[in-house]
Design a protein around this motif. Structure first.
Motif, PDB file in Angstrom:
ATOM      1  N   UNK A 101       0.838  -1.201   0.000  1.00 32.42           N
ATOM      2  CA  UNK A 101       0.000   0.000   0.000  1.00 32.42           C
ATOM      3  C   UNK A 101       0.873   1.250   0.000  1.00 32.42           C
ATOM      4  N   UNK A 102       1.913   1.247   0.818  1.00 36.59           N
ATOM      5  CA  UNK A 102       2.840   2.380   0.873  1.00 36.59           C
ATOM      6  C   UNK A 102       3.519   2.591  -0.472  1.00 36.59           C
ATOM      7  N   UNK A 103       3.755   1.498  -1.193  1.00 36.80           N
ATOM      8  CA  UNK A 103       4.430   1.573  -2.488  1.00 36.80           C
ATOM      9  C   UNK A 103       3.475   1.877  -3.639  1.00 36.80           C
ATOM     10  N   UNK A 104       2.185   1.923  -3.348  1.00 36.82           N
ATOM     11  CA  UNK A 104       1.214   2.154  -4.408  1.00 36.82           C
ATOM     12  C   UNK A 104       1.019   0.953  -5.310  1.00 36.82           C
ATOM     13  N   UNK A 105       1.267  -0.230  -4.780  1.00 36.00           N
ATOM     14  CA  UNK A 105       1.166  -1.466  -5.545  1.00 36.00           C
ATOM     15  C   UNK A 105      -0.043  -2.278  -5.094  1.00 36.00           C
ATOM     16  N   UNK A 106      -0.421  -3.239  -5.904  1.00 34.98           N
ATOM     17  CA  UNK A 106      -1.610  -4.046  -5.648  1.00 34.98           C
ATOM     18  C   UNK A 106      -1.215  -5.446  -5.197  1.00 34.98           C
ATOM     19  N   UNK A 107      -1.889  -5.932  -4.157  1.00 30.06           N
ATOM     20  CA  UNK A 107      -1.665  -7.312  -3.729  1.00 30.06           C
ATOM     21  C   UNK A 107      -2.200  -8.241  -4.817  1.00 30.06           C
TER      22      UNK A 107
END
Length: 259
Positions: free
Chosen positions: A215-221
């Motif tokens: 989330x901090x990296x702006x990425x999706x699980x």
């Protein structure tokens, strides 16, 4: 001293458990060594080689303990260099090819958080050797986790290309994550008597803490459509044979050699 059947079975169980964890560390160490002189920066050459050395140290401790308990008298070197593919019990994640730097970081993110949770829990083991290993290793793996987390955020928040490649790396490794948390009768027996850690108990914390980094990296699980399995039973990926051949090449070329 006479050893009861129960004590003998327990020793064999602990030997098998230590072998699994030792194989995880050994194979991931070998994969990371391939980055030496090939990493994006000199600093990363040093960082990844130091992580590999930490993991090699973990492997030596665990494999030596396994050989001590299994009754064969095999050393850590014997176990590392003298077994064939089907006798290795590592999860498939650690033997996954390095890919690009983002794939390696994604693999590190997945494994390091699992390893940190596992080692922290093992520090409370009723087995003195496993407890000592867990306490020492947890401190080292904390750095592995910090390194992977920082790079995940850096790549995720960087350029459009670094973001794309980091997400692609996560998508690549995610199907292999579930195997880390698989359990079986051996682990359940050792968990019940306070010797080992059932990894299924670690999964909720792992998911929460890894998701926070993404989330901090702006990425999706990622949501994988399939899940890898079989490494604990000796079933490995196509790339494992070449990896093992390289790992064992000198020992096989010069059996019994000393330096």
């Amino acid at each position: 001293m006479t050893v009861s059947p129960t004590e003998a079975r327990t020793a064999q169980d602990v030997a098998a458990y230590a072998l699994r964890l030792g194989d995880d560390a050994l194979i991931l160490s070998q994969r990371l060594c391939a980055w030496v002189t090939n990493a994006p920066t000199i600093e990363e050459d040093l960082a990844l080689s130091n992580i590999a050395l930490d993991l090699l140290g973990h492997a030596r401790t665990l494999l030596a303990y396994s050989g001590e308990l299994d009754g064969t008298g095999r050393s850590d070197d014997d176990l590392a260099y003298g077994r064939t593919e089907r006798h290795f019990r590592n999860v498939l994640l650690v033997e996954l090819d390095n890919g690009d730097f983002a794939v390696t970081i994604a693999r590190q993110l997945v494994y390091a958080r699992y390893s940190m949770l596992l080692c922290t829990a093992l520090a409370e083991s009723g087995d003195a050797t496993l407890a000592g290993f867990g306490a020492r290793a947890a401190k080292e793996v904390e750095y592995h986790w910090m390194h992977a987390s920082q790079w995940t955020v850096r790549l995720g928040r960087g350029t459009a290309e670094s973001h794309r490649r980091m997400q692609a790396g996560l998508d690549r490794v995610w199907p292999y994550a579930g195997e880390l948390f698989e359990t079986d009768e051996l682990v359940r027996r050792l968990d019940a008597d306070g010797t080992a850690v059932d990894p299924a108990r670690l999964r909720a914390d792992w998911e929460r803490e890894v998701a926070a980094v993404l989330t901090d990296a702006g990425l999706t699980v990622p949501v994988p459509s399939w899940h890898a399995s079989g490494g604990r039973s000796g079933l490995h990926t196509e790339g494992f044979g070449p990896l093992l051949a390289e790992l064992q090449s000198v020992r096989r070329q010069y059996p019994g050699g000393t330096w």
